[in-house]
Design a protein around this motif. Structure first.
Motif: not given
Lengths: 156, 388, 160
Positions: B5-9, B34-40, B42-50, B226-231
């Protein structure tokens, strides 16, 4: 332990949770409450993308997740979608039963609006009946600035 | 085999005392956007929300129900969480489970709080046992004061050391545009603070803030795409305390807190023998200045009774060998539900090198983030720059 | 032209007022009844690992053994040693009454004589300069006829 304490009186600690709190409705909904308070107007907000009209307003469209800021003025009349009659006395302060509340689709809106039904015979409320908003004299910028919805004369 | 698992946004609001211009949902939406913009994404790409906060702290229960529009959770999977001080870290851990399970490739995690809407101390008082503890509790403050007093007695730490911790936190927060209390305070300023709960004056305690923080988590395959700098979230652990033993160890009894167990286990299974050398930054959940020191010891960063000496030597400063809370920490920003999420977010920003003015001076390869709270358990997360 | 955002913002003030009735349960119930009955403080001991709990608990949180045996109940205190304390000097809203806390208000963690257990309770002394970790204190009970099987049956702890 259980046998030894089985016949003892249970110890109950009675108490209260008393908590004043506030709710900032936000810049967008502030306009809705100010219109209620100052002009006795019910305002909805319209989604420019999917044309949904939401009341009370929200700043994000529940259908398409667009940001919303376009207000539309509604005329305060609507149709009863569903209702209930309350007979229960809740342990918190509120209205004195029996009373009715309903979900009203305001003319021009696409969402249900929940409020109290007043000036109405509780036996003769019916889904589909036409209602209109009645405003309180003393309005303070909250949802009870609308006193209740009453049947339109055309129902009678 | 679980997915990595990586943090991408990463997104957060500015933190402040009051936000009458936004309601709860609008506040949250700022962090989500802000998190979606950072991850580049949109909400359509998100599968689960906590989503999570301190239930009841805004004066209403089950508030997630009225937040759906703003979180973007409509039609998606996910959870609402309320686990006290740990809620922010627990959400990230839960997000990890969602993605690691292989059931979801993306998960949005949101922590938030609006402390301007009710009395935080009064709300926290209601978590205690009504029959025997509630009359003697003063919110979280009573526990913090009791541990602080005990820490001084056990280790010889002085009030001045706690003042150094707070002065350092304020220096860090002054560099962080999203922090809440950003005034630079000297040790003398801190010592002059108004007494709240002896031995704790106002400056030894975290503020009550308004703010939200959101993270986008992704599976390895997705992250690499999707991410250049995943953590990378390399490991995480949750350890419970018992209610009676959470705050106290008797003279003669072996001290073993949930922090101690968490630190020991996570270092052991990741083959970390000298955490102070192998980890470059720790965003520690520090609601009180004394606890930053006591908990560094409990996590095993240094020996018992040594943390105040590290503070004296400047080791925990932003430019030091082991920076602690370069963001200013909970001591300067505390919107409880977001405090834990923010620890993970800030640790991840340090790894990316994107922390701006409060970026630490050393190259960060591995970072720790922790959470602790009224549910009496510890969360500890280990983040890294590389997946293995 | 951008309109300046000096528009009025609405914040609504409300009050939650919810009554509750909390069952103290078997173990804490008996602890409270004993305060009323004999003015004594009960603790219980885990039959397996020997850890004490005060107020008594039904299960040992360390070794998960049931702590059901009545012979493992012991009286502790009324004297004890102060392990830690705080003195609240800033008031706050007490949610159980809706009133502001009367300050200064001091609370101690008291290691009760007879077992390694501690009880949180109010201290009579409220001047932090006169309270010391390690000092000896003693429980002061209400007169028997005023006791109600609640934690307030112990008035406070005073310095010996």
């Amino acid at each position: 332990m259980r046998q030894e304490t089985a016949n003892q009186e249970p110890i109950i600690t009675p108490g209260w949770i008393i908590m004043p709190y506030k709710y900032s409705v936000g810049a967008l909904a502030s306009k809705f409450f100010i219109a209620l308070r100052d002009n006795k107007k019910i305002m909805g907000v319209k989604c420019s993308k999917c044309n949904l009209v939401i009341v009370p307003p929200r700043s994000i469209c529940s259908k398409c997740y667009s940001k919303l800021d376009e207000f539309v003025e509604l005329d305060g009349k609507g149709t009863l979608l569903t209702y209930t009659v309350v007979h229960y006395v809740p342990p918190v302060e509120g209205l004195k039963p029996p009373f009715a509340y309903g979900v009203i689709q305001l003319d021009g809106a696409d969402t249900g609006f929940t409020h109290i039904l007043g000036e109405v015979d509780l036996q003769s409320i019916d889904v589909g009946m036409r209602v209109e908003a009645v405003f309180n004299e003393n309005r303070q910028g909250n949802i009870l600035d609308i006193k209740y919805f009453r049947p339109l004369a055309s129902n009678l | 085999m679980p997915q990595r698992v990586a943090i991408v946004g990463i997104g957060q609001t500015r933190h402040t005392s009051r936000r009458p211009d936004v309601n709860d949902g609008e506040l949250i939406n700022e962090a989500v956007s802000a998190a979606l913009a950072d991850a580049q994404l949109t909400m359509k790409d998100i599968e689960a929300v906590i989503i999570g906060n301190m239930e009841f702290f805004e004066g209403h229960h089950l508030n997630d129900a009225m937040l759906i529009d703003y979180t973007g959770a409509r039609g998606k999977a996910g959870l609402k969480m309320n686990t006290g001080g740990t809620v922010g870290t627990m959400e990230v851990i839960s997000g990890c489970y969602h993605v690691a399970s292989g059931l979801f490739d993306t998960c949005l995690v949101i922590g938030w709080e609006k402390h301007d809407e009710a009395s935080t101390t009064s709300c926290i008082t209601t978590i205690t046992d009504p029959a025997v503890d509630r009359p003697y509790a003063v919110g979280a403050l009573s526990g913090l004061a009791i541990i602080s007093m005990n820490y001084m007695t056990r280790t010889g730490c002085k009030v001045e050391h706690a003042a150094m911790v707070r002065a350092q936190a304020s220096e860090n927060a002054s560099r962080n545009p999203n922090a809440h209390v950003r005034d630079r305070l000297s040790v003398e300023d801190v010592l002059k603070g108004r007494m709240v709960l002896y031995p704790l004056n106002l400056y030894f305690l975290c503020p009550t803030s308004v703010g939200a923080c959101a993270l986008v988590l992704a599976s390895e395959t997705k992250a690499k795409k999707i991410s250049r700098k995943p953590v990378w979230i390399r490991d995480h652990i949750t350890v419970h305390s018992d209610y009676s033993g959470a705050l106290f160890t008797f003279p003669g009894e072996t001290r073993e807190t949930s922090h101690m167990v968490a630190g020991r286990k996570i270092f052991q299974r990741n083959h970390i023998t000298k955490p102070i050398r192998e980890i470059q930054v720790f965003e520690l959940y520090d609601p009180c200045a004394f606890l930053q020191m006591s908990w560094l010891e409990d996590f095993g960063i240094c020996d018992q009774g040594e943390a105040w000496k590290l503070v004296e030597k400047g080791v925990t400063a932003r430019e030091g060998e082991f920076p602690v809370c370069p963001s200013g920490g909970v001591l300067c920003t505390n919107a409880i539900g977001d405090s834990g999420t923010l620890r993970v977010a800030e640790a991840a920003l340090q790894i990316r090198g994107d922390a701006g003015e409060h970026q630490v001076t050393r190259d960060v390869k591995a970072a720790l983030a922790s959470g602790y709270g009224g549910s009496y358990w510890t969360d500890l997360l280990l983040l890294s720059k590389t997946p293995d | 032209m951008q309109q300046k955002t000096t528009d009025e913002l609405i914040t609504q003030e409300m009050l939650l007022k919810i009554p509750y009735r909390w069952a103290a349960g078997e173990h804490i119930g008996e602890f409270l009844r004993e305060l009323r009955r004999s003015g004594k403080i009960y603790a219980n001991k885990c039959p397996k690992c020997g850890r004490f709990r005060c107020p008594p608990a039904p299960v040992c949180s360390r070794c998960h053994t049931k702590m059901e045996e009545r012979e493992k109940w012991v009286h502790v205190g009324p004297k004890g040693t102060l392990l830690s304390f705080f003195v609240a000097e800033q008031s706050f809203l007490v949610p159980t009454t809706g009133d502001m806390l009367e300050v200064p208000f001091s609370v101690g963690v008291i290691w009760l004589d007879g077992a390694p257990v501690a009880l949180w309770h109010q201290l009579e002394e409220t001047n932090p300069d006169k309270i010391k970790v390690g000092m000896r204190v003693e429980a002061v009970f209400k007169p028997k006829e005023q006791r109600q099987a609640n934690i307030f049956d112990i008035l406070h702890f005073k310095a010996i």
